[in-house]
Design a protein around this motif. Structure first.
Motif, mmCIF file in Angstrom:
data_model
loop_
_atom_site.group_PDB
_atom_site.id
_atom_site.type_symbol
_atom_site.label_atom_id
_atom_site.label_comp_id
_atom_site.label_asym_id
_atom_site.label_seq_id
_atom_site.Cartn_x
_atom_site.Cartn_y
_atom_site.Cartn_z
ATOM 1 N N GLY A 117 42.272 39.788 41.157
ATOM 2 C CA GLY A 117 41.535 41.005 41.493
ATOM 3 C C GLY A 117 42.243 42.281 41.112
ATOM 4 N N LYS A 118 43.513 42.191 40.727
ATOM 5 C CA LYS A 118 44.241 43.365 40.273
ATOM 6 C C LYS A 118 43.843 43.666 38.830
ATOM 7 C CE LYS A 118 48.206 42.395 43.278
ATOM 8 N NZ LYS A 118 49.659 42.072 43.328
ATOM 9 N N PRO A 119 44.109 44.873 38.356
ATOM 10 C CA PRO A 119 43.738 45.199 36.964
ATOM 11 C C PRO A 119 44.323 44.189 35.984
ATOM 12 C CG PRO A 119 44.396 47.170 38.149
ATOM 13 C CD PRO A 119 44.720 46.015 39.051
ATOM 14 N N GLY A 120 43.520 43.826 35.014
ATOM 15 C CA GLY A 120 43.952 42.843 34.033
ATOM 16 C C GLY A 120 43.086 42.901 32.803
ATOM 17 N N TYR A 121 43.320 41.978 31.898
ATOM 18 C CA TYR A 121 42.590 42.031 30.637
ATOM 19 C C TYR A 121 41.214 41.378 30.700
ATOM 20 C CZ TYR A 121 44.572 37.293 29.818
ATOM 21 O OH TYR A 121 44.934 35.974 29.912
ATOM 22 N N ARG A 122 40.876 40.721 31.800
ATOM 23 C CA ARG A 122 39.539 40.142 31.895
ATOM 24 C C ARG A 122 38.498 41.261 31.931
ATOM 25 N NH1 ARG A 122 38.464 38.010 38.124
ATOM 26 N NH2 ARG A 122 38.596 40.065 39.113
ATOM 27 N N ALA A 123 37.261 40.903 31.547
ATOM 28 C CA ALA A 123 36.197 41.909 31.493
ATOM 29 C C ALA A 123 34.926 41.359 32.114
ATOM 30 C CB ALA A 123 35.933 42.319 30.047
ATOM 31 N N PRO A 124 34.189 42.179 32.860
ATOM 32 C CA PRO A 124 32.915 41.727 33.421
ATOM 33 C C PRO A 124 31.859 41.589 32.318
ATOM 34 C CG PRO A 124 33.237 44.049 33.885
ATOM 35 C CD PRO A 124 34.503 43.579 33.239
#
Length: 995
Positions: A117-124
């Motif tokens: 849930g922390k900022p990361g490279y995944r994208a919605p």
């Protein structure tokens, strides 16, 4: 190989004029438009929606889930984030392997994936902005405004990344990154990222999951240059653990790199990726050969054309678009595995992890044979004859390289998963159908080798004619499946003229009889020659593989007539089948996620049930088969993400649909016979590799008209409820007249199918129906046999056997030897040891053990029978998520010198040592004193199975009561695979020994 090239040319010609040729067959092209690659991505289907080629090496697909059973394919339809796009995936399995070489376009650098849930490279992302078809996938990444499109060749793939809404010039170029993550998914054993130029990267990824030594090499080319100022961002493991980022490569294995691109005109960035299991040079050659200078659109069209040719092997005509979607998606799923595992130059990595080379056949991996021998491989013998030869040549290569035929192999690894030796029926089925472009003598040698080893219960199976519970886990299922495999060996032996081998294996094919309990009419575990009890046919326990007694008691496809006689005749079998489909749709015992798609206790979501609906044909009731098959086809397969009722299992679930919807099914691969159900479509045309076509047509078909009134084969009346492989391959037509009521079609004895073993009939060994293996004063032993015409003999010495006429009473520890005899023929002799418990001892349990792990019942901890390292053999008493409290009453005050007890740890099975063990003693049962106390540390991860003895040695006088308290760990540790599911631990204890 020459035939395959010729076939491809023919199909290519057909497609160049398909408006004139194929439209006549279907009236509805292209067929790829009927494939919904999202079917099975929801629920427990475990499929992926991304781009791949038929039986291809690369599966280029989005990853939305990193762990958990429903993340096995890397993608689940319920998810809302994409982590990136990796190049290998498994279709419909229950394992978390693959997901190699993750690429993710992004507009900033962050090496954290964001899973917490922390900022990361995944994208919605949204499914509204997601599309897929065979060989193609596209999606819009919402947070970064990037459009992604993917397409593939056999061994390579191309990504297209369009960074939308970025200004032209340097302002836009400043925010164009591609992240390469080789740490993603499996445990990374070793890896490399090599920057070769401003447009090329290569490297390798060696990983471990279910397959322990997976090796993959990659070669990547970019259409735009990496920014020339040398700004490369790396992430790697520091010494001692933890992640680190830097703008320059530093010493250590780099696991992630962020590449910034020099793309001032904001053109789409094309990323071409080749993979290989051999080396980086192989990955480059695969890329250069298959992609070369081709554009994305050219590759996409070639992939679609290839899929169109594949799907055209069966052309259906039907008024229902849903039926067409379900059918062609199912057919598509049957062509996703096995996967090519060979480079364009013929090199491949073998089961010995060495590099081999051949151009004589295509080498494959991912053989989920416990699943696919049932329907997928029989389907391939119809529409993939040449590829079936390649599959078997692959088996034989693996036999040479690794010493045994594969059971479930993955990326040059034997995984040791599942049961049976089911490469054997695949070979035998092909051989009996005349598919023999391989070394048939070596194939037969390899089959015999698989069946004559002394592991996985085979030693006991060969010795006593079944696998005792105490010898091997999943004993019932293994006995039944070995017996079927042995029958296929017998068929091939007979066809080769080897009658000695035939006689041996046709006898072994009857060993299924030794697991049949006539009193319950179920296949049951035999523990020390008694029936495992208490018995609940709904209970999922260690006697069966992913199933219960309901779901395995109809499994004797090699001798259905014999099974019918064993059960008491056709009426009894019919009643038992009826009850199977109408029983309560709940199981007891162990939670088994694979048991899904329940109609009563018929579990279509798992493979052992797949033949059962067709058994009604064998007992003159084909209309019931027609009813059940129609219900399964129309309720358990839907055009939805959760449209498959269980794991797709590398094509097996879909192959059942493909065959059954056309109107027939391979109940007994190796028999060359398909059992007729009822067609779901108006017309289906099979285009065979030999140039012939076979057509199945249903006249007057409707939702109401689902029963067969009559049939004609090639224009002649056809009264049989089965059809042969030869009938299909020589071409022709099978036409059904449908009606709304059950008819008399195929109900005469002369017209029903039969699989029956008629020669070398065995005499089944007797079993104990009454008598305690561990007893106190005395026990009365009652012997029975499944064969009413047999006579039972017994002995207490192994010699001087006498006829059994009445119950045997024993008062001391004893060994009983028994056998049955019929008309001078003897069964195997079975030896059973009986144990006498000190009659003064009693035990009171204040915790409730699981019935599946009862170890013999209330007195199991004082019966003198010790457990082994394999808890599934039933000698340990198992307690789930509770403290174990047991009090032993010695019967009178005694002097003691030691007390010991054993505990088992098998972390992979959620079994842990207790955190604390107390042994208390008392003279009156009221006031207890500590005799031994031991604290056991919360464990760290280990894959070893360990037995721990807790022992106290101290002389105490006048002791009558001994109390054991073992405290549960409770929730499994955070590092355990069960932690995300709030898993609770087990305690397994055995024998409280007091001296």
């Amino acid at each position: 190989m020459r035939f395959r090239i010729l076939l491809f040319l023919i199909l290519a010609i057909c497609f160049s004029c398909k408006k004139d040729v194929t439209t006549l067959a279907s009236g509805d092209y292209p067929l790829v438009n009927h494939v919904n690659t999202f079917i099975g991505t929801g629920g427990h289907g475990h499929t992926y929606p991304g781009a791949t080629m038929p039986f291809g090496m690369m599966q280029l697909s989005p990853d939305t889930r990193l762990e958990g059973w429903d993340g096995c394919s890397g993608y689940h339809y319920d998810d809302t984030y994409i982590y990136g796009f990796s190049h290998t995936h498994l279709s419909g399995t229950g394992i978390l392997d693959y997901g190699d070489i993750l690429l993710m376009p992004t507009t900033s650098v962050n090496f954290h994936n964001g899973a917490d849930g922390k900022p990361g490279y995944r994208a919605p992302f949204s499914h509204d902005n997601e599309k897929a078809s065979p060989g193609y996938y596209e999606v819009h990444l919402d947070s970064t405004n990037i459009d992604v499109a993917l397409t593939v060749t056999q061994r390579a793939g191309m990504h297209k990344y369009a960074f939308a809404n970025l200004p032209a010039g340097e302002a836009g170029a400043e925010n164009q990154f591609i992240l390469l993550d080789i740490e993603h998914r499996d445990i990374l054993l070793d890896g490399s990222i090599n920057i070769l130029s401003d447009t090329e990267i290569s490297g390798h990824r060696f990983s471990e999951s279910w397959a322990k030594e997976q090796k993959l090499f990659y070669y990547i080319k970019f259409s735009q240059p990496i920014k020339g100022d040398g700004t490369l961002f790396y992430s790697h493991f520091k010494e001692g653990g933890g992640a680190h980022s830097d703008e320059k490569p530093i010493k250590g294995p780099n696991t992630k790199v962020a590449l910034k691109f020099d793309n001032p005109n904001n053109e789409p960035i094309y990323v071409s990726v080749g993979i290989s299991a051999v080396d980086e040079a192989g990955a480059k050659k695969n890329l250069d050969t298959e992609i070369g200078n081709k554009t994305f659109e050219q590759l996409k069209q070639e992939a679609q054309d290839t899929w169109e040719a594949q799907l055209s092997k069966i052309v259906i005509e039907d008024t229902s678009s849903t039926n067409k979607t379900n059918f062609y998606t199912a057919l598509y799923h049957t062509m996703l595995a096995p996967n090519s595992y060979q480079d364009v130059d013929g090199r491949y990595r073998g089961m010995d992890q060495e590099i081999h080379q051949t151009t004589n056949f295509e080498y494959y991996t991912v053989f989920s044979l416990w699943d696919t021998y049932r329907a997928a491989h029989p389907l391939y013998t119809i529409i993939e004859e040449e590829r079936t030869n390649d599959f078997i040549n692959t088996f034989l290569a693996k036999y040479d390289e690794g010493g045994i035929l594969p059971m479930w192999d993955l990326s040059a690894n034997y995984t040791g998963c599942m049961i049976g030796y089911h490469a054997v029926p695949v070979i035998a089925d092909a051989y009996m159908k005349g598919i023999r472009d391989y070394d048939t003598d070596k194939a037969f040698e390899a089959m015999l080798h698989s069946a004559t080893r002394d592991h996985l219960g085979l030693e006991a199976y060969k010795e006593v004619g079944f696998i005792p519970v105490e010898e091997e886990s999943e004993s019932v299922s293994k006995t039944l499946e070995y017996a079927y495999d042995d029958w296929t060996i017998a068929q091939m032996a007979k066809a080769k003229g080897d009658m000695k081998t035939y006689n041996t294996f046709i006898q072994r094919a009857q060993y299924y009889k030794n697991t049949y309990d006539p009193s319950s009419k179920f296949m049951r575990g035999r523990v020390r020659n008694t029936w495992f009890s208490p018995f609940d046919p709904f209970e999922v326990n260690f006697n069966y593989t992913e199933a219960n007694a309901w779901q395995y008691s109809f499994y004797a496809p090699q001798d259905i007539t014999g099974l019918t006689k064993l059960m008491g005749g056709k009426e009894v079998l019919e009643a038992q089948l009826d009850e199977l489909f109408t029983a309560e749709s709940q199981t007891s015992g162990r939670d088994q996620a694979d048991i899904t798609g329940l109609i009563g206790q018929y579990a279509h979501g798992n493979e052992p049930s797949h033949h059962m609906a067709y058994l009604y044909n064998f007992i003159n009731k084909p209309h019931k088969t027609q009813e059940k098959v129609r219900e399964i086809l129309t309720t358990l397969y839907t055009n939805e993400p959760d449209g498959i009722s269980g794991n797709e299992d590398c094509g097996q679930m879909s192959a059942w649909y493909v065959l059954s919807s056309m109107g027939f099914y391979a109940v007994t691969p190796g028999s060359n016979t398909y059992i007729i159900g009822a067609p779901l479509f108006d017309k289906a045309t099979i285009h065979l590799e030999n140039g012939n076509t076979f057509t199945i047509q249903a006249l007057n078909l409707s939702d109401e008209n689902s029963y067969i009134a009559s049939a004609k084969l090639n224009g002649e009346p056809y009264p049989f409820s089965y059809i042969t492989h030869e009938d299909i391959t020589k071409g022709g037509s099978l036409v059904f007249e449908m009606t709304d009521q059950p008819s008399s079609w195929a109900t005469d004895d002369a017209h029903i199918p039969s699989t029956e073993i008629k020669d070398q009939l065995i005499v089944s060994a007797p079993f104990i129906t009454k008598g305690d293996i561990a007893f106190k004063k005395q026990t009365e032993i009652v012997l029975e046999t499944v064969d009413p015409a047999a006579t039972i003999f017994y002995s207490t010495t192994g010699n001087n056997f006498q006829k059994y006429t009445a119950p045997i009473t024993i008062t001391d520890a004893e060994t009983i030897h028994t056998y049955s005899e019929r008309e001078g023929q003897r069964s195997i002799t079975i030896q059973t040891n009986f144990y006498k418990i000190d009659e003064n001892l009693t035990i009171q349990l204040e915790a409730e053990y699981a019935n599946a792990y009862n170890a013999g019942g209330n007195d199991a901890l004082i019966d003198g029978i010790r457990g082994t390292a394999n808890f599934r053999t039933g000698t340990w008493q198992g307690f789930h998520d509770q403290d174990v409290i047991a009090t032993v009453d010695l019967g009178s005050a005694q002097d003691i010198s030691s007390i010991e007890t054993n505990f088992l740890e098998d972390q992979g099975s959620w079994i842990f040592f207790p955190t604390e063990v107390q042994v208390l003693v008392s003279s009156d049962g009221k006031t207890f004193e500590v005799y031994k106390k031991e604290t056991i540390e919360v464990p760290s991860f280990t894959d070893k199975v360990t037995i721990k003895t807790v022992k106290g040695e101290e002389k105490r006088l006048g002791i009558r009561y001994v109390k054991l308290i073992a405290k549960t760990l409770g929730p499994v540790p955070e590092w355990h695979k069960g932690h995300p599911y709030q898993g609770r631990s087990w305690i397994f204890v055995d024998e409280i020994a007091i001296k």
